[in-house]
Enzyme design. Structure first.
Site, PDB file in Angstrom:
ATOM      1  N   ASN A 109      94.717  58.579 136.667  1.00 17.94           N
ATOM      2  CA  ASN A 109      94.719  59.480 137.819  1.00 17.94           C
ATOM      3  C   ASN A 109      94.063  60.777 137.348  1.00 17.94           C
ATOM      4  OD1 ASN A 109      95.256  61.189 139.915  1.00 17.94           O
ATOM      5  ND2 ASN A 109      97.466  60.791 139.982  1.00 17.94           N
ATOM      6  N   ARG A 155      93.185  55.773 140.478  1.00 14.67           N
ATOM      7  CA  ARG A 155      93.639  56.309 141.763  1.00 14.67           C
ATOM      8  C   ARG A 155      92.485  57.093 142.379  1.00 14.67           C
ATOM      9  NH1 ARG A 155      96.674  61.677 143.101  1.00 14.67           N
ATOM     10  NH2 ARG A 155      96.959  61.328 145.314  1.00 14.67           N
ATOM     11  N   HIS A 211      99.225  59.302 150.477  1.00 16.12           N
ATOM     12  CA  HIS A 211     100.420  58.729 149.832  1.00 16.12           C
ATOM     13  C   HIS A 211     100.561  57.245 150.158  1.00 16.12           C
ATOM     14  CE1 HIS A 211     102.603  62.898 149.907  1.00 16.12           C
ATOM     15  NE2 HIS A 211     102.043  62.715 148.723  1.00 16.12           N
ATOM     16  N   ARG A 266     102.476  73.648 151.394  1.00 15.86           N
ATOM     17  CA  ARG A 266     101.694  73.407 152.614  1.00 15.86           C
ATOM     18  C   ARG A 266     102.561  73.598 153.857  1.00 15.86           C
ATOM     19  NH1 ARG A 266      99.859  68.040 150.325  1.00 15.86           N
ATOM     20  NH2 ARG A 266      98.165  68.569 148.898  1.00 15.86           N
ATOM     21  N   GLU A 309     103.763  54.441 141.977  1.00 17.84           N
ATOM     22  CA  GLU A 309     102.372  54.249 142.387  1.00 17.84           C
ATOM     23  C   GLU A 309     101.546  53.618 141.266  1.00 17.84           C
ATOM     24  OE1 GLU A 309     101.333  57.983 145.016  1.00 17.84           O
ATOM     25  OE2 GLU A 309     103.050  58.355 143.734  1.00 17.84           O
TER      26      GLU A 309
END
Ligand code: ADP
Length: 415
Positions: free
Chosen positions: A7, A99, A189, A250, A396
């Site tokens: 990643n 990823r 996600h 956010r 993940e």
């Protein structure tokens, strides 16, 4: 097969080494060999490396770019010092899984990386200008290190949500904006939502077609997905990860007119307002303290800090509102699944989110809820709850490794 999962960020590389194959996937017996994290690449990098069953080792080293970081990881993993017995040389790594943040409308599942696929990922740069270029850099760096003969697979954050129906993914904007610029809801996600939905059906022993759930990924970034018959049919993040739930920094949903209003009042450019919405809002913006939920919970309980309490309240209210909306969207679901750093670890937040959901049959079991933290997987509602709730730690990297095996062997990806 030994799979290197990468990643790659702008100045960081997270990795895992996972031993898995089609049989191990079926038996859920994949093995994590090592994991780690390299930050501040480009200068004196900060390195954390951890072989399975051993304590993490921290160090620093001058690493000029992503390629140097990947080389460092391989050298360490294959050295006797790491203690990873399965790896003696670079030839013991059989494939790489990357990823990739944005796959646009083109990538509906994971794919073997060819030059054409690379061009496709490049074509999505418009949609993820910060992330896709660094992901591409990671792919090219690994190619340099391993040679182009080693299979590499791209696993996209957006792919799982490509099953959203048109009425869920289109914004009510002039249709030509979608036609011209592909402005629509993509969702993110996806690997996490897909993994927890999959674990749920394993736990329940049910088929994909019977999997009707609402999944909540609550970490630093937060999103929720409605899953009907195993497919994602709606999700809270949109064209970018800014939309939807309240997150660490956010804002999630706001009135779009706020952007211009703030720009005019504060003398900011629209880009500066976007940065404010991405980096200075959410839990951090409301509390004025931190984006870290653990710290906010401590502030709220130890110092009764009003704005810490407010941030928590708004966070939970928004999540509850979305659960209600998504239950309506899919016409009811059998379970709500919590994952991500907050979803997996905070019984208090889960209780606050579910507190307003009793009317629709979510009865949390306080003891079960309190017992499911720190990686513990299972049911947190009472046996008489009409809608169940579960904590399912996400993984993940495991799903990326498994998809890599499936792509390399040509096995089907819908299972
Ligand atoms: P990322 O989205 O960066 O992968 P994580 O999924 O690790 O982030 O989630 C980070 C969030 O999880 C932080 O807000 C952190 O405070 C929160 N968190 C982790 N452990 C706990 C805990 N025990 N209680 C409450 N929040 C927690």
């Amino acid at each position: 097969m030994n799979i290197l999962v990468l990643n790659c960020g702008s100045s960081s590389v997270k990795f895992q080494l996972i031993a898995t194959d089609l049989e191990q996937i079926v038996n859920n017996s994949d093995r994590r060999l090592a994991r780690g994290n390299i930050e501040r690449i480009g200068g004196e990098a900060i390195i954390t490396l951890e072989a399975a069953g051993k304590d993490p080792v921290r160090s620093t080293a001058a690493l000029r770019d992503t390629q140097a970081a990947v080389e460092f990881i391989i050298r360490w993993a294959c050295s006797p010092e790491s203690g990873v017995a399965e790896l003696e040389s670079i030839a013991d790594i059989h494939a790489v899984g990357h990823r990739v943040v944005h796959g646009g409308e083109r990538f509906t599942h994971s794919v073997l990386i060819t030059d054409e696929v690379l061009r496709g990922i490049e074509d999505c740069i418009d949609l993820a200008p910060l992330h896709n270029p660094t992901n591409i850099k990671g792919i090219l760096a690994a190619r340099e290190v391993f040679g182009s003969g080693l299979p590499a697979v791209a696993v996209f954050d957006t792919a799982f949500h490509q099953t959203l129906p048109e009425h869920a993914y289109l914004y009510a904007l002039p249709y030509q904006l979608y036609r011209r610029h592909r402005i629509r809801r993509y969702g993110f996600h996806g690997t996490s939502h897909r993994y927890v939905a999959y674990r749920y059906r394993q736990l329940r022993g049910i088929a994909r077609a019977e999997t009707n759930v609402i999944t909540l990924h609550l970490g630093n970034g937060c999103s929720i997905a409605a899953i009907s018959a195993g497919d994602s049919v709606d999700t809270s993040m949109g064209l970018t990860p800014l939309e939807g739930l309240v997150m660490g920094t956010r804002s999630g949903d706001i009135d779009p007119a706020i952007v211009d209003f703030v720009a005019a009042k504060e003398g900011l450019s629209s880009q500066q307002v976007e940065t404010l919405l991405n980096k200075q809002s959410g839990l951090l913006g409301i509390s004025g303290l931190t984006n870290d939920m653990r710290e906010l919970l401590a502030e709220a309980s130890e110092n009764n800090d009003r704005r810490a309490r407010l941030a928590i309240e708004i966070f939970c209210y928004r999540a509850r509102k979305y659960i209600g909306a998504f239950l309506a969207a899919v016409g009811g679901a059998d379970a709500i699944l919590f994952t991500g750093g907050i979803g997996e670890n905070s019984a208090e937040i889960r209780a606050k989110i579910c507190a307003g959901l009793k009317w629709m049959g979510v009865k949390l079991d306080d003891e079960r809820n309190a017992a499911h933290c720190n990686g513990c997987e299972g049911l947190i509602t009472s046996d008489t709850s009409a809608v169940a709730a579960y904590v399912i730690p996400t993984d993940e990297e495991l799903l990326i490794a498994r998809d890599t095996v499936r792509c390399v062997t040509g096995a089907p990806q819908r299972y």
